[in-house]
Design a protein around this motif. Structure first.
Motif, PDB file in Angstrom:
ATOM      1  N   ASN A 117      -8.553   9.305 -15.406  1.00  0.00           N
ATOM      2  CA  ASN A 117      -8.735   8.003 -16.042  1.00  0.00           C
ATOM      3  C   ASN A 117      -8.839   6.888 -15.002  1.00  0.00           C
ATOM      4  O   ASN A 117      -8.390   7.032 -13.864  1.00  0.00           O
ATOM      5  N   LEU A 118      -9.402   5.765 -15.402  1.00  0.00           N
ATOM      6  CA  LEU A 118      -9.463   4.605 -14.529  1.00  0.00           C
ATOM      7  C   LEU A 118      -8.056   4.194 -14.098  1.00  0.00           C
ATOM      8  O   LEU A 118      -7.114   4.211 -14.897  1.00  0.00           O
ATOM      9  N   ILE A 119      -7.923   3.823 -12.841  1.00  0.00           N
ATOM     10  CA  ILE A 119      -6.690   3.251 -12.307  1.00  0.00           C
ATOM     11  C   ILE A 119      -6.980   1.807 -11.914  1.00  0.00           C
ATOM     12  O   ILE A 119      -7.958   1.532 -11.197  1.00  0.00           O
ATOM     13  N   PHE A 120      -6.150   0.881 -12.371  1.00  0.00           N
ATOM     14  CA  PHE A 120      -6.272  -0.526 -11.994  1.00  0.00           C
ATOM     15  C   PHE A 120      -5.194  -0.842 -10.957  1.00  0.00           C
ATOM     16  O   PHE A 120      -4.020  -0.487 -11.138  1.00  0.00           O
ATOM     17  N   VAL A 121      -5.592  -1.520  -9.891  1.00  0.00           N
ATOM     18  CA  VAL A 121      -4.688  -1.851  -8.790  1.00  0.00           C
ATOM     19  C   VAL A 121      -4.673  -3.369  -8.621  1.00  0.00           C
ATOM     20  O   VAL A 121      -5.705  -3.970  -8.291  1.00  0.00           O
ATOM     21  N   SER A 122      -3.520  -3.990  -8.855  1.00  0.00           N
ATOM     22  CA  SER A 122      -3.391  -5.439  -8.713  1.00  0.00           C
ATOM     23  C   SER A 122      -3.140  -5.822  -7.265  1.00  0.00           C
ATOM     24  O   SER A 122      -2.430  -5.120  -6.535  1.00  0.00           O
ATOM     25  N   GLY A 123      -3.701  -6.952  -6.843  1.00  0.00           N
ATOM     26  CA  GLY A 123      -3.517  -7.435  -5.490  1.00  0.00           C
ATOM     27  C   GLY A 123      -2.105  -7.938  -5.244  1.00  0.00           C
ATOM     28  O   GLY A 123      -1.288  -8.062  -6.164  1.00  0.00           O
ATOM     29  N   PRO A 138      -6.690  -6.981  -1.528  1.00  0.00           N
ATOM     30  CA  PRO A 138      -6.104  -6.137  -0.464  1.00  0.00           C
ATOM     31  C   PRO A 138      -7.005  -6.085   0.760  1.00  0.00           C
ATOM     32  O   PRO A 138      -8.230  -6.193   0.669  1.00  0.00           O
ATOM     33  N   THR A 139      -6.366  -5.927   1.911  1.00  0.00           N
ATOM     34  CA  THR A 139      -7.131  -5.741   3.148  1.00  0.00           C
ATOM     35  C   THR A 139      -7.456  -4.267   3.383  1.00  0.00           C
ATOM     36  O   THR A 139      -8.423  -3.938   4.064  1.00  0.00           O
ATOM     37  N   THR A 140      -6.621  -3.390   2.814  1.00  0.00           N
ATOM     38  CA  THR A 140      -6.872  -1.946   2.879  1.00  0.00           C
ATOM     39  C   THR A 140      -6.912  -1.405   1.454  1.00  0.00           C
ATOM     40  O   THR A 140      -5.969  -1.619   0.677  1.00  0.00           O
ATOM     41  N   LEU A 141      -7.979  -0.722   1.105  1.00  0.00           N
ATOM     42  CA  LEU A 141      -8.136  -0.243  -0.262  1.00  0.00           C
ATOM     43  C   LEU A 141      -7.362   1.055  -0.482  1.00  0.00           C
ATOM     44  O   LEU A 141      -7.090   1.811   0.457  1.00  0.00           O
ATOM     45  N   VAL A 142      -7.033   1.279  -1.733  1.00  0.00           N
ATOM     46  CA  VAL A 142      -6.356   2.515  -2.130  1.00  0.00           C
ATOM     47  C   VAL A 142      -7.370   3.658  -2.104  1.00  0.00           C
ATOM     48  O   VAL A 142      -8.497   3.529  -2.601  1.00  0.00           O
ATOM     49  N   ARG A 143      -6.992   4.755  -1.501  1.00  0.00           N
ATOM     50  CA  ARG A 143      -7.895   5.905  -1.429  1.00  0.00           C
ATOM     51  C   ARG A 143      -7.993   6.589  -2.791  1.00  0.00           C
ATOM     52  O   ARG A 143      -7.001   6.703  -3.510  1.00  0.00           O
ATOM     53  N   GLY A 144      -9.192   7.068  -3.096  1.00  0.00           N
ATOM     54  CA  GLY A 144      -9.392   7.778  -4.351  1.00  0.00           C
ATOM     55  C   GLY A 144     -10.565   7.217  -5.127  1.00  0.00           C
ATOM     56  O   GLY A 144     -11.200   6.239  -4.726  1.00  0.00           O
ATOM     57  N   GLY A 145     -10.840   7.866  -6.245  1.00  0.00           N
ATOM     58  CA  GLY A 145     -11.960   7.446  -7.067  1.00  0.00           C
ATOM     59  C   GLY A 145     -11.525   6.826  -8.379  1.00  0.00           C
ATOM     60  O   GLY A 145     -10.355   6.870  -8.755  1.00  0.00           O
ATOM     61  N   ASN A 146     -12.487   6.255  -9.053  1.00  0.00           N
ATOM     62  CA  ASN A 146     -12.265   5.604 -10.354  1.00  0.00           C
ATOM     63  C   ASN A 146     -11.162   4.542 -10.284  1.00  0.00           C
ATOM     64  O   ASN A 146     -10.275   4.479 -11.130  1.00  0.00           O
ATOM     65  N   ILE A 147     -11.245   3.714  -9.235  1.00  0.00           N
ATOM     66  CA  ILE A 147     -10.253   2.660  -9.035  1.00  0.00           C
ATOM     67  C   ILE A 147     -10.897   1.302  -9.241  1.00  0.00           C
ATOM     68  O   ILE A 147     -11.987   1.015  -8.715  1.00  0.00           O
ATOM     69  N   VAL A 148     -10.214   0.474 -10.012  1.00  0.00           N
ATOM     70  CA  VAL A 148     -10.637  -0.890 -10.324  1.00  0.00           C
ATOM     71  C   VAL A 148      -9.580  -1.831  -9.750  1.00  0.00           C
ATOM     72  O   VAL A 148      -8.379  -1.550  -9.816  1.00  0.00           O
ATOM     73  N   TYR A 149     -10.002  -2.955  -9.196  1.00  0.00           N
ATOM     74  CA  TYR A 149      -9.055  -3.912  -8.625  1.00  0.00           C
ATOM     75  C   TYR A 149      -8.858  -5.087  -9.569  1.00  0.00           C
ATOM     76  O   TYR A 149      -9.805  -5.554 -10.216  1.00  0.00           O
ATOM     77  N   LEU A 196       0.811  -1.216   0.000  1.00  0.00           N
ATOM     78  CA  LEU A 196       0.000   0.000   0.000  1.00  0.00           C
ATOM     79  C   LEU A 196       0.848   1.272   0.000  1.00  0.00           C
ATOM     80  O   LEU A 196       0.622   2.177  -0.818  1.00  0.00           O
ATOM     81  N   ASP A 197       1.846   1.328   0.878  1.00  0.00           N
ATOM     82  CA  ASP A 197       2.549   2.593   1.106  1.00  0.00           C
ATOM     83  C   ASP A 197       4.024   2.574   0.726  1.00  0.00           C
ATOM     84  O   ASP A 197       4.714   3.591   0.873  1.00  0.00           O
ATOM     85  N   GLY A 198       4.538   1.451   0.230  1.00  0.00           N
ATOM     86  CA  GLY A 198       5.924   1.383  -0.158  1.00  0.00           C
ATOM     87  C   GLY A 198       6.844   1.184   1.032  1.00  0.00           C
ATOM     88  O   GLY A 198       6.411   1.062   2.179  1.00  0.00           O
ATOM     89  N   GLY A 199       8.166   1.119   0.739  1.00  0.00           N
ATOM     90  CA  GLY A 199       9.149   0.928   1.796  1.00  0.00           C
ATOM     91  C   GLY A 199      10.318   0.113   1.293  1.00  0.00           C
ATOM     92  O   GLY A 199      10.380  -0.281   0.122  1.00  0.00           O
ATOM     93  N   GLY A 208       4.574   2.329  -3.211  1.00  0.00           N
ATOM     94  CA  GLY A 208       3.315   1.682  -2.888  1.00  0.00           C
ATOM     95  C   GLY A 208       2.203   2.070  -3.858  1.00  0.00           C
ATOM     96  O   GLY A 208       2.299   3.044  -4.612  1.00  0.00           O
ATOM     97  N   MET A 209       1.138   1.265  -3.845  1.00  0.00           N
ATOM     98  CA  MET A 209       0.004   1.527  -4.724  1.00  0.00           C
ATOM     99  C   MET A 209      -0.616   2.891  -4.447  1.00  0.00           C
ATOM    100  O   MET A 209      -1.025   3.596  -5.377  1.00  0.00           O
ATOM    101  N   GLN A 210      -0.667   3.298  -3.166  1.00  0.00           N
ATOM    102  CA  GLN A 210      -1.242   4.603  -2.858  1.00  0.00           C
ATOM    103  C   GLN A 210      -0.384   5.720  -3.421  1.00  0.00           C
ATOM    104  O   GLN A 210      -0.905   6.702  -3.974  1.00  0.00           O
ATOM    105  N   GLN A 211       0.940   5.578  -3.318  1.00  0.00           N
ATOM    106  CA  GLN A 211       1.841   6.600  -3.872  1.00  0.00           C
ATOM    107  C   GLN A 211       1.664   6.729  -5.379  1.00  0.00           C
ATOM    108  O   GLN A 211       1.618   7.844  -5.926  1.00  0.00           O
TER     109      GLN A 211
END
Length: 611
Positions: free
Chosen positions: A475-481, A489-500, A444-447, A460-463
């Protein structure tokens, strides 16, 4: 003259079996068993055609390659940067599937393989398809062979134990046997029209030793010349009736006739198979309407500019992640995918080629990506741009799939890519291909991350999502598990127009028997985990495939699961024909529709059905 033409074409069609045999599994050769139900009774005349001299014709038989699923390690490799090498060739079709889903619908034929399908189709009898193009005598036999012709064997009508008649095919030698519904010179081929989608199959029973059987479609022109062939999945016929997975293809230009063939591989002299209820259908392709962008997310749905739900179905166009000029990634391939009915094409990219700060930077790369994006979106499809390869590694790396996207390069990549395509409403951004061997917090947050000898800071996906949005791109953002995109994911990425996004490979490197998965045709253990999440957010299966171009059962099961849950999907992989075991495409003839491999046939049928 007519007789000569019949024999000439028969020999040409028989060559399909000869050439395809090199790519098919070999059935047991224990010799013929006792006469089974459907074997011609004593004294029953058998209509036969003697073997003729084979002559080569264009064939769609796929050639196994050595590519593995993108980014996947071999069975003995645990590092993400290793290149998996598959030695998968054709595999036995006796693998038992345990999927709770059904296979993709065929073109106006039997619609599904029931739960627990084997690699060849569903148990029991298949429903009779509407508007069978075969003549009544060709489909039900009615005491005759119905005009079917056989190479390297004989055929006779025999009573079907289930009622009616069946076609009993026997081999006259140990060579492959091919049976065809008709020949053009004899008026036996079914009338066909260029561009229409044809599908055909039959139910078969082994009347001797279990044998591999595959359906084939052959298209001919007005002179009787075979224009193209599309051979389907080979399946192990036993004493239990088996509906074969259908062969399917779009008819090429110049087509006036189509024939359904059945090829029995590597048999022995004697009774081979009984054929029940063959069918052949054809219809105009259901051309998809262009997507109306921009696309946006409301709840668990992707909607178009008018608020209508969007059904994303497509393929992965492999190659741009490692080269600015990959073979087979061009406008022709994209047009062919569109002709199949695709509404989305996923495009893997490599930051090592995009970023000017990379030692692998290619000044022509951005223009190459522009061209592919234009070819996709100008045809009304969604271009899903996927960060697939990074610039990580020692020295000057050629690009590889790491554990996770790297900072700051991945952030720079997405800042530039999002800014460039923010104005195109049919471009979407897939932030990173397959995160794995990292914690949920890092996902989620990198490191800090260590992969073998390489240590780096992960983005991270949020970054990455925030970086895309910082450019003004909506535009749509796709986030892979995590875990190779298998785990939600147990915690979703904040924001709109997000597809998993989920990926599903039950056999990520080689097909059975090398693949150790006890239920290789069943995608549900991975996909079931995503069902709860899909109740509140959109889910798309952005990668799945099977490491043998000769088998389509797994692809059909993934598609059926996704569609039953209202998810989109993109099948791996559309690439230069016959360049690997994952190939969906057997041939891309110039000026003619792409011909699917057996693995690609359920993809073609589902793309068209969803248009």
């Amino acid at each position: 003259m007519a007789r000569f033409r019949s024999r000439t074409l028969l020999a040409a069609l028989a060559a399909v079996a000869v050439l395809a045999a090199a790519c098919q599994p070999t059935s047991p050769s224990a010799g013929p068993g006792p006469a089974a139900p459907g074997t011609p009774a004593a004294g029953t005349p058998a209509a036969s055609v003697p073997a003729g001299a084979s002559s080569p014709i264009p064939t769609t038989a796929p050639v196994a390659g050595t590519a593995a699923a993108p980014g996947r390690p071999t069975a003995t490799t645990s590092t993400a940067t290793s290149t998996a090498t598959s030695t998968a060739t054709s595999t036995s079709t006796s693998t038992t599937a345990t999927s709770t889903s059904t296979t993709a619908a065929s073109a106006a034929g039997p619609t599904a393989a029931a739960p627990g399908t084997g690699s060849g189709g569903s148990p029991g009898s298949a429903p009779a398809p509407p508007q069978n193009l075969l003549r009544a005598s060709q489909a039900s036999f009615d005491g005759s062979t119905g005009g079917w012709v056989v190479e390297n064997g004989t055929a006779a009508a025999a009573p079907d134990p289930a009622g009616g008649w069946q076609l009993a095919v026997s081999a006259t030698s140990s060579q492959n046997v091919s049976a065809w519904s008709g020949l053009p010179a004899d008026g036996g081929m079914s009338a066909a029209t260029p561009g229409r989608l044809y599908s055909g199959s039959a139910t078969v029973t082994a009347t001797g030793t279990p044998v591999e059987v595959a359906p084939v479609l052959a298209f001919s022109d007005a002179s009787g010349t075979v224009l193209s062939t599309a051979w389907g999945q080979g399946s192990k016929a036993t004493s239990t009736p088996l509906p074969l997975a259908p062969a399917a293809a779009l008819a090429p230009p110049g087509t006036v006739g189509v024939s359904l063939g059945l090829i029995v591989y590597s048999t022995t002299a004697g009774p081979a198979v009984a054929v029940h209820g063959p069918w052949l259908t054809g219809r105009p392709p259901a051309a998809p309407a262009p997507l109306d962008g921009p696309l946006h997310v409301v709840g668990n749905q992707i909607l178009d500019a008018r608020g209508r739900p969007v059904d994303l179905r497509g393929v992965v166009l492999n190659g741009l992640q490692s080269s600015a000029d990959p073979a087979g990634v061009d406008g022709a391939a994209i047009a062919d995918a569109r002709a199949w009915g695709a509404t989305m094409i996923r495009v893997p990219l490599g930051e090592q080629l995009w970023l000017s700060t990379s030692c692998r930077y290619d000044p022509s790369y951005v223009d190459a990506v522009d061209a592919v994006v234009h070819a996709i979106t100008s045809r009304g499809m969604l271009a899903l741009l996927d960060l697939h390869y990074s610039s990580l590694g020692s020295g000057c790396p050629v690009g590889s799939p790491p554990l996770m996207a790297d900072a700051p390069d991945a952030l720079t990549f997405w800042r530039q890519v999002a800014a460039r395509y923010a104005g195109n409403p049919l471009v979407a951004f897939d932030l990173f291909n397959e995160p794995h061997n990292i914690s949920a917090a890092t996902w989620l947050d990198g490191g800090p991350v260590t992969s073998g000898p390489v240590s780096f800071t992960a983005a991270g996906m949020q970054q990455m999502a925030d970086t895309v949005r910082s450019t003004g791109a909506t535009n749509l953002i796709f986030v892979s598990g995590n875990d190779w995109a298998n785990q939600p994911p147990t915690t979703l990425v904040r924001g709109g127009n997000i597809v998993y996004a989920v990926h599903d490979y039950t056999c990520p490197t080689t097909a059975p028997p090398t693949c150790a998965n006890p239920n290789p045709d069943d995608p549900s253990p991975i996909l079931d985990q995503w069902v709860p999440l899909s109740a509140s957010v959109p889910v798309v299966v952005t990668e799945f495939g099977w490491p043998s171009a000769y088998q389509g059962t797994y692809n059909a099961n993934v598609i059926a699961f996704a569609q039953a849950h209202g998810w989109g999907w993109s099948a791996y992989t559309w690439t230069k024909p016959n360049t690997g075991p994952w190939s969906l495409v057997a041939a891309e003839p110039s000026g003619a529709p792409a011909v699917p491999t057996p693995a690609g046939m359920p993809v073609l049928l589902a793309l068209d059905a969803g248009s």
